[in-house]
Scaffold this active site. Structure first.
Site, PDB file in Angstrom:
ATOM      1  N   TRP A 131       0.799  -1.218   0.000  1.00  0.00           N
ATOM      2  CA  TRP A 131       0.000   0.000   0.000  1.00  0.00           C
ATOM      3  C   TRP A 131       0.834   1.271   0.000  1.00  0.00           C
ATOM      4  CZ3 TRP A 131       1.967   2.382   4.110  1.00  0.00           C
ATOM      5  CH2 TRP A 131       2.486   1.587   5.141  1.00  0.00           C
ATOM      6  N   ASN A 132       2.132   1.222   0.298  1.00  0.00           N
ATOM      7  CA  ASN A 132       2.857   2.465   0.591  1.00  0.00           C
ATOM      8  C   ASN A 132       3.115   3.329  -0.641  1.00  0.00           C
ATOM      9  OD1 ASN A 132       4.671   0.378  -0.167  1.00  0.00           O
ATOM     10  ND2 ASN A 132       6.389   1.413   0.805  1.00  0.00           N
ATOM     11  N   ALA A 157      -2.687  -4.624  -1.920  1.00  0.00           N
ATOM     12  CA  ALA A 157      -3.048  -4.502  -0.508  1.00  0.00           C
ATOM     13  C   ALA A 157      -4.523  -4.133  -0.403  1.00  0.00           C
ATOM     14  CB  ALA A 157      -2.189  -3.434   0.153  1.00  0.00           C
ATOM     15  N   SER A 158      -5.230  -4.730   0.538  1.00  0.00           N
ATOM     16  CA  SER A 158      -6.670  -4.499   0.646  1.00  0.00           C
ATOM     17  C   SER A 158      -6.991  -3.038   0.935  1.00  0.00           C
ATOM     18  CB  SER A 158      -7.265  -5.398   1.726  1.00  0.00           C
ATOM     19  OG  SER A 158      -6.653  -5.161   2.982  1.00  0.00           O
ATOM     20  N   GLU A 229      11.009  -8.204  -3.188  1.00  0.00           N
ATOM     21  CA  GLU A 229      11.561  -6.925  -2.743  1.00  0.00           C
ATOM     22  C   GLU A 229      10.951  -6.678  -1.381  1.00  0.00           C
ATOM     23  OE1 GLU A 229      11.921  -3.626  -1.346  1.00  0.00           O
ATOM     24  OE2 GLU A 229      10.500  -2.884  -2.842  1.00  0.00           O
ATOM     25  N   GLU A 357      13.050  -3.281  10.997  1.00  0.00           N
ATOM     26  CA  GLU A 357      12.587  -2.236  10.082  1.00  0.00           C
ATOM     27  C   GLU A 357      11.507  -1.436  10.790  1.00  0.00           C
ATOM     28  OE1 GLU A 357      11.294  -1.539   5.512  1.00  0.00           O
ATOM     29  OE2 GLU A 357      10.407  -3.290   6.474  1.00  0.00           O
TER      30      GLU A 357
END
Length: 453
Positions: A131-132, A157-158, A229, A357
């Protein structure tokens, strides 16, 4: 039937509810992708290029509406959304112009009358995307994959479901034949079914390490090619001769853009003690200057994260680091999904903000004695996506490239993706490459052709 409901992370307003497709509908879409592949693979590259160029044109024509959609679904500041769409147009133009050269047969001199390498498309490729960067992540997969002659399926992504549907419509409006690119509104359970289907030949995933391990396991079980990735905790090395006045804006933005929700963001700032105090003063001043707030306002630089749960996760990583001795220099404030830009110092290797992360606007500052310790500290990571070094002695920095086993090494610049350069990581950051010639080669059959009299 299961559903997806999207939510505006800034207002917490419910946007829209979507029905997931049935197994029967999924089967039809897989068959359509396979049927179209048999035609698409024989389409002249010049005709594919013409359609891809049209996609680029439509992206520019629609950039404001697409940017607004990203702002609604995942809280991206509107100006950053427009820039994302412009970059998508760039990658489409890049492959429209270069795919024919990339895919040209390569003549090899052997004992044969003629021998060469042919680059043939694999078939139907599944993309699982985050989503990002809801348009960019998809387009950097789709452009080379389709130009190579494959057909594509997208499981997005939902939380960015409408973005996913608009991307499918984008390819349709550009004139791509039905079935070339399809968005699948499916559950996580259905993903394993898709990968296991003989129609699907390979998978590309951008996402978390956990998701990567799961998809790699499923793909491996089914002997399917996969490109991963995954996450990163990129190091930003600041040496004693770094030009802070020239580069402090770049360093700060390397962490704070997209509210820190970037796999290639600078997450660990490793600063030589000679310049540490000056760096921290200037870095803090820059971060303090950012306009934080409503993502729909042009002046906003750092906005909400994509959900309350994501902001809470970052908050917990910071809390655990503070419990281990980290110190807040600035920030550490959360309002629902809005996590304010934060700077921590006294960071050590056992803290979450060093070894994990942190997918939010948190800069971890680590003081080191000298250049050697800086490179050693940067290499102390399970991840391997990218590193950046700030120094006036670029020749010396180039001699140390091999000391960091990341997929990218940037000198006096933030790590970023560029259609002309390969993009990907090592270790827990995944494997395979996107973009450039290397990206289009991931989903082709590199075929030896040998002809004798």
């Amino acid at each position: 039937m299961s559903t997806i409901t999207t939510i505006n992370p800034y207002t917490q307003e419910e946007l829209k509810t979507y029905n997931l497709i049935s197994d029967a509908d999924l089967k039809q879409k897989l068959n359509l992708a396979d049927k179209q592949f048999q035609i698409w693979k024989t389409t002249e590259i010049k005709d594919r290029s013409s359609l891809m160029s049209r996609v680029a044109e439509l992206l520019i024509e629609r950039k404001e509406s697409y940017a607004n959609l990203m702002t609604d679904e995942m809280g991206k500041p509107i100006t950053q959304g427009i820039a994302e769409i412009e970059k998508c147009a760039w990658v489409c133009d890049f492959y429209a112009k270069n795919a024919e050269d990339f895919l040209a047969d390569q003549l090899i001199e052997t004992d044969a009358e003629e021998s060469f390498i042919s680059y043939d498309p694999l078939g139907v490729i599944l993309a699982i995307m985050p989503w990002n960067y809801p348009f960019w992540q998809v387009m950097r997969f789709a452009a080379p994959t389709l130009m190579a002659g494959n057909t594509a399926l997208l499981k997005h992504a939902s939380s960015t479901t409408q973005c996913a549907l608009e991307i499918e419509k984008l390819f349709e409006d550009a004139g791509f034949p039905e079935g070339c690119f399809q968005t699948l509104l499916v559950s996580h359970d259905q993903i394993e079914t898709i990968i296991g289907n003989d129609i699907v030949k390979a998978v590309s995933l951008t996402g978390s390490e956990g998701a990567g391990r799961k998809i790699a396991e499923i793909a491996g079980k089914n002997l399917k090619k996969v490109v991963l990735e995954l996450g990163g905790n990129n190091a930003c090395i600041v040496l004693k001769d770094a030009d802070l006045d020239e580069h402090i804006d770049t360093m700060a933005w390397a962490r704070m853009q997209n509210a820190g929700q970037s796999c290639i963001a600078a997450k660990r700032f490793i600063v030589v003690e000679d310049i540490y105090d000056e760096f921290l003063t200037k870095f803090k001043a820059k971060v303090e200057s950012y306009v934080v707030g409503n993502p729909m306002e042009d002046k906003t630089e750092v906005a909400t994260m994509a959900s309350v749960s994501l902001a809470e996760e970052v908050e917990q990583q910071v809390k655990k680091s503070l419990d281990k001795g980290a110190k807040v220099v600035y920030g550490n404030k959360r309002e629902d999904a809005l996590y304010h830009p934060t700077i921590l110092e006294n960071v050590t290797a056992e803290m979450p903000v060093f070894k994990e992360e942190v997918f939010g606007p948190v800069a971890a500052i680590i003081k080191v004695k000298d250049e050697d310790e800086a490179y050693e500290t940067a290499s102390n990571s399970r991840f391997g996506l990218g590193s950046m070094v700030f120094t006036k002695n670029t020749d010396k920095a180039k001699k140390r490239i091999g000391e960091i086993a990341d997929g990218a090494f940037f000198i006096n610049e933030l790590v970023k993706s560029d259609p002309r350069l390969p993009f990907g990581g090592t270790k827990a950051s995944g494997y395979g490459r996107e973009l450039s010639k290397e990206g289009i080669m991931e989903f082709v059959n590199v075929k030896t052709v040998y002809s004798s009299k």
